[in-house]
Write an enzyme that holds these catalytic residues in place. Structure first.
Site, short mmCIF file in Angstrom:
data_model
loop_
_atom_site.label_atom_id
_atom_site.label_comp_id
_atom_site.label_asym_id
_atom_site.label_seq_id
_atom_site.Cartn_x
_atom_site.Cartn_y
_atom_site.Cartn_z
N CYS A 252 0.73 -1.18 0.04
CA CYS A 252 0.01 -0.10 -0.02
C CYS A 252 0.84 1.26 -0.06
CB CYS A 252 -0.85 0.04 1.19
SG CYS A 252 -2.26 -1.32 1.05
N CYS A 413 14.17 10.14 -6.59
CA CYS A 413 12.86 9.14 -6.49
C CYS A 413 12.45 9.68 -5.22
CB CYS A 413 12.97 7.88 -6.82
SG CYS A 413 13.98 6.89 -5.82
#
Ligand SMILES: [Zn+2]
Lengths: 458, 109
Positions: A252, A413
């Protein structure tokens, strides 16, 4: 200043309230008001009022409180009694555990156990609705237990603030009749399966990611004294004898999840637990069947599963599993959904966020953000160009052209893993000036921590 | 007997990410002898279907879908909404209009 004072005062009062609530809860338990003990014949000892004897077996408060579900023929008075004697362990007080817990507490299940090692984080609250804003950084098991107590003060709720593992799982699980797998990682799923097999406690397993959910019951055992060998349903290992490769496992936190998706699956886990406790038969339960929910095209599919595998390492007659093992080692993954810090690039190709600021000021610097388009749109450093890691193959030529025109290239990132992968690809491709390619250690999380406090951390 | 075999192939649970993010594929298989002239296969089974999928649908990282001549651990294969284990797994002989589903198990919560 007033604001801060007031916030402090509210915080103090909240702490005091929690303390008093805990005291009250203990007192009630000692007085036996909570969870009236129904003996084998179904008669009850309740509030201590003598001289009045109701005809039925349920006390007045229980009839009133649970009347709407007692009216359902599948539950009835007998079912309600069983629910009130029932004990359910919920592993994971997150997106699945919250809705499951709410309905089981509401239904008056006698005892609920909540296991979670984690603390409430702001990114949880969109789906884990037992935790409010004020519960951030507090144990999830405690936070959930507290919310559930406010729903039903008549039941016993135990918070287990621990990381479930081979050393503690059997002892905890053996105090319950049903286990709900509301966890978020592969090792815990294998652990709970083996716990279920070894203790013969059925396991209601739910999972969710992005827009999809899955649900089934493992290790179901039919109770039938007449049969020599009563039916036993498949276990998790019957279906999945070996764990998936770690790089194929989504989470998740990395892939996202829409709140109502685990919400839906968690509700249905509670329903299966209720049915199981009241004794619905296996045709009615999700045994040897799996529910597959796709919230995107709004389809529910129930598919037929294999029967118990007679070569299963865990549950067959020839099982080799006799005790719990090291599940993180079995799965080559940690028993949480947190991401690991990878070390792919040599240290001389990694810079910190502070160094990035200095380099960005020099001409010819190229900052390449390799997160998904979606994340890039959410927030990015000004001047960064977006080459999503999963589209890199298609856009590689264009990127390499950009790189050849730059004096220095920095990959970034979210946390500093994918940036290393992308930087490594570029370094392998480029013929000279490899030293001009680097990545930011800690990624945008480091950027937010050291450079720009207003940058969102997710 | 028609030359081609029409099937619906579904990917879900994240397996679709390896297939251009498309969950439903309506495919038409040619005669297996034409497609795999070197193999001894006379009829399409799941085993040959996996070879076809690898050559025609799989866009990236085959190791996240296949392992050896089968699917990787953690992918459940369903034949017309039932576990392929009930039908002989790789040996199942495909029928006209079959629905074959590849589901990656989810672990999140
Ligand atoms: Zn098994």
């Amino acid at each position: 200043m007033d604001l801060i004072e007031l916030e402090k005062e509210v915080e103090e009062l909240r702490r005091l309230l929690q303390k008093k609530e805990n005291e009250l809860c203990l007192l009630k338990q000692n007085l036996n008001i909570v969870s009236p003990v129904l003996d084998q014949n179904g008669s009850h000892s309740d509030t201590g009022v003598t001289g009045t004897e109701t005809k039925g077996t349920l006390p007045k408060w229980a009839i009133e409180r649970y009347s709407r579900q007692i009216l359902v023929p599948e539950i009835g008075v007998k079912g309600q009694e069983k629910l009130m004697r029932g004990r359910v362990l919920i592993v994971g007080a997150g997106g699945l555990g919250c809705p499951a817990g709410v309905y089981l507490a509401g239904a008056g299940v006698g005892e609920l156990g909540l296991v979670d090692y984690d603390a409430v984080d702001i990114t949880n609250i969109h789906r884990q609705f037992l935790h409010g804003e004020k519960m951030q950084n507090i144990s999830k098991a405690d936070s959930a237990a507290r919310s559930l107590r406010s729903i039903n003060s008549r039941i016993k709720i135990t918070a287990h603030n621990i990381q479930l593992s081979a050393s503690n799982a059997l002892e905890i699980a053996s105090r319950y009749d049903v286990i709900l797998d509301c966890s978020d990682n592969v090792p815990t799923r294998y652990l709970l399966n083996d716990v279920s097999v070894l203790t013969k406690i059925p396991l209601i397993s739910g999972s969710a990611l992005k827009m999809e959910g899955q649900l089934t019951i493992y290790g179901y055992r039919e109770v039938d004294d007449k049969k020599k060998e009563p039916y036993t349903g498949p276990c998790y290992r019957c279906l999945f004898p070996s764990p998936p490769p770690p790089e194929a496992v989504g989470s998740c936190s990395a892939n996202g999840v829409s709140g109502p998706v685990p919400g839906t699956i968690g509700c249905l886990q509670a329903l299966e637990a209720i049915k199981l406790l009241v004794g619905r038969n296996r045709e009615s339960l999700l045994v040897q069947r799996m529910l597959i929910f796709d919230g995107d095209d709004m389809t529910f599919r129930t598919v037929k599963l294999r029967s118990r595998n007679d070569r299963c390492a865990a549950c067959s007659d020839n099982a080799t599993l006799t005790e719990l093992i090291d599940y993180e080692a079995l799965c080559s993954m940690p028993a949480n959904d947190k991401e690991l810090d990878l070390h792919i690039l040599p240290p001389e190709h990694r810079i910190g966020a502070t160094e990035l600021v200095q380099q960005m000021n020099k001409p010819g610097h190229l900052l390449v953000d390799v997160r998904s388009e979606n994340e890039y749109q959410m927030c990015c450093i000004e001047g960064a160009v977006n080459y999503p890691i999963d589209k890199l193959e298609k856009m590689f030529e264009e990127l390499m052209e950009n790189i050849s025109g730059a004096s220095r290239v920095t990959f970034i990132c979210r946390r500093g893993n994918d940036s290393q992968v992308a930087a490594k690809l570029a370094m392998e491709k480029i013929e000279k000036n490899r030293e001009k390619i680097q990545d930011v250690e800690g990624g945008l999380h480091a950027w937010a921590k050291y450079i720009d406090r207003d940058f969102p951390v997710y | 007997m028609p030359e081609t075999l029409k099937l619906q192939i579904n990917f879900s649970g994240g397996a679709e990410l390896l297939f251009d993010k498309i969950k439903k594929h309506n495919i038409e298989l040619p005669s297996v002898r034409k497609y795999l002239p070197d193999s001894k296969a006379e009829k399409w089974t799941i085993r040959e279907l996996l070879v076809w999928i690898k050559g025609n649908l799989l866009k990236e990282r085959p190791e996240l879908f296949l392992q050896g001549d089968s699917v990787r651990p953690g992918i459940l294969v369903l034949i017309n909404d039932a576990d392929w284990e009930l039908f002989g797994e790789l040996e199942y002989e495909l029928q006209q209009n079959d629905n074959i589903m590849f589901i990656s198990t989810l672990h999140g919560g």
